[in-house]
Write a protein that holds these residues in place. Structure first.
Motif, PDB file in Angstrom:
ATOM      1  N   PRO A   1       0.688  -1.300   0.055  1.00  0.00           N
ATOM      2  CA  PRO A   1       0.046   0.066  -0.098  1.00  0.00           C
ATOM      3  C   PRO A   1       0.761   1.244   0.209  1.00  0.00           C
ATOM      4  CG  PRO A   1      -0.105  -1.261   2.079  1.00  0.00           C
ATOM      5  CD  PRO A   1       0.821  -1.954   1.225  1.00  0.00           C
ATOM      6  N   VAL A   2       0.445   2.306  -0.979  1.00  0.00           N
ATOM      7  CA  VAL A   2       1.074   3.573  -0.479  1.00  0.00           C
ATOM      8  C   VAL A   2       0.487   4.464   0.342  1.00  0.00           C
ATOM      9  CG1 VAL A   2       1.466   5.528  -1.952  1.00  0.00           C
ATOM     10  CG2 VAL A   2       1.727   3.222  -2.977  1.00  0.00           C
ATOM     11  N   VAL A   3       1.222   4.968   1.314  1.00  0.00           N
ATOM     12  CA  VAL A   3       0.726   5.812   2.423  1.00  0.00           C
ATOM     13  C   VAL A   3       1.422   7.230   2.462  1.00  0.00           C
ATOM     14  CG1 VAL A   3       0.273   6.028   5.004  1.00  0.00           C
ATOM     15  CG2 VAL A   3      -0.090   3.674   3.645  1.00  0.00           C
ATOM     16  N   TYR A   4       0.632   8.270   2.530  1.00  0.00           N
ATOM     17  CA  TYR A   4       1.442   9.500   2.496  1.00  0.00           C
ATOM     18  C   TYR A   4       1.072   9.991   4.018  1.00  0.00           C
ATOM     19  CZ  TYR A   4       1.202   9.272  -2.717  1.00  0.00           C
ATOM     20  OH  TYR A   4       1.061   8.545  -3.930  1.00  0.00           O
ATOM     21  N   GLN A   5       2.119  10.971   4.229  1.00  0.00           N
ATOM     22  CA  GLN A   5       1.862  11.753   5.377  1.00  0.00           C
ATOM     23  C   GLN A   5       0.801  12.246   5.793  1.00  0.00           C
ATOM     24  OE1 GLN A   5       5.620  13.819   5.928  1.00  0.00           O
ATOM     25  NE2 GLN A   5       6.528  12.455   7.714  1.00  0.00           N
TER      26      GLN A   5
END
Length: 198
Positions: free
Chosen positions: A136-140
Motif C-alpha cells: 500500500p502507498v501511504v502519504y504523511q
C-alpha cells in the motif's frame, strides 16, 4: 461418365453433411452488463461447461458462440467470469430454438457500489477507496486528512475490484463530502483517489 457420377455423388453427400451440421447448431449470443452502472462489460469470459470452450465479450459487452448440438444435449451451464465481479452460472435449455439471446448482469465482488457507499455514510463509516498493488502507498498527509474529514482510506492491494465499482462508490462519497464540507477538501486530498479527476 462414372467419374462425373462419382463427383456428383460426393458433392451431394458433402452438401447433405453440411446441411445436417447446420441443422445441429444453435447460436448463443448476448450482452454482459455491470450491475454497478448498467453499462456493458468488455473482456468477460463466457464459457460453456460441457464444451470446455467459450467466447469473450467485445467492447460493447457482446458475445457470440456457435453451439454444436450432440445427441442427448438438453441443458447447458454457462459460466460468466470478469475481473472484479462475482462468477455467475446460468443454466439454459439448448433445445429451445436456433437462437438463444441472453442478457447477463454481473454483480461486483465485495458488493462495492453506490448503495454500499450510502449505507456506509448512514452508519458514519466513511471510506475512500484506492486500487493499489502489493504494497500500500501511504502519504504523511493521509492521517491528517482522515482526522479532519472523519474518514478512512481503504486500499485493496492485490484484490481484484472492478474500477467501475470503486468509481461509483467514491463518487457517492465525493457528493457527501461536497455537501458537508464544500469543495475545500478536494484541494487537500491525495490525487490518486479513483474517480477524483472525472
Amino acid at each position: 461418365m462414372t467419374k462425373t457420377l462419382t463427383i456428383l455423388f460426393l458433392f451431394i453427400t458433402l452438401f447433405s453433411i453440411a446441411q445436417s451440421e447446420k441443422e445441429n447448431t444453435i447460436e448463443i449470443n448476448g450482452i454482459v452488463y455491470s450491475s454497478v452502472n448498467n453499462k456493458p462489460l468488455s473482456d468477460v469470459i463466457v464459457s460453456f461447461d460441457s464444451r470446455s470452450r467459450g467466447a469473450s465479450t467485445n467492447e460493447n459487452g457482446e458475445f457470440k458462440y456457435v453451439y454444436n448440438l450432440r445427441s442427448g444435449d438438453r441443458i447447458e451451464k454457462i459460466e460468466t467470469i470478469a475481473m472484479g465481479y462475482k462468477l455467475l452460472d446460468t443454466i439454459i435449455n439448448v433445445n429451445s430454438g436456433k437462437n438463444i439471446n441472453l442478457n447477463i448482469i454481473l454483480k461486483p465482488h465485495l458488493g462495492i457500489n453506490r448503495q454500499q457507499a450510502l449505507d456506509h455514510i448512514e452508519i458514519g463509516k466513511i471510506n475512500l477507496l484506492l486500487s493499489g498493488g502489493i504494497a500500500p502507498v501511504v502519504y504523511q498527509s493521509d492521517e491528517k486528512f482522515s482526522k479532519k474529514y472523519n474518514l478512512n482510506f481503504v486500499e485493496f492491494g492485490c484484490e481484484a475490484v472492478a474500477e467501475e465499482s470503486l468509481y461509483e462508490y467514491n463518487k457517492t462519497i465525493f457528493e457527501y463530502l461536497d455537501k458537508k464540507y464544500g469543495k475545500k477538501w478536494r484541494k487537500e486530498i491525495r490525487k490518486d483517489i479513483i474517480g477524483l479527476k472525472k
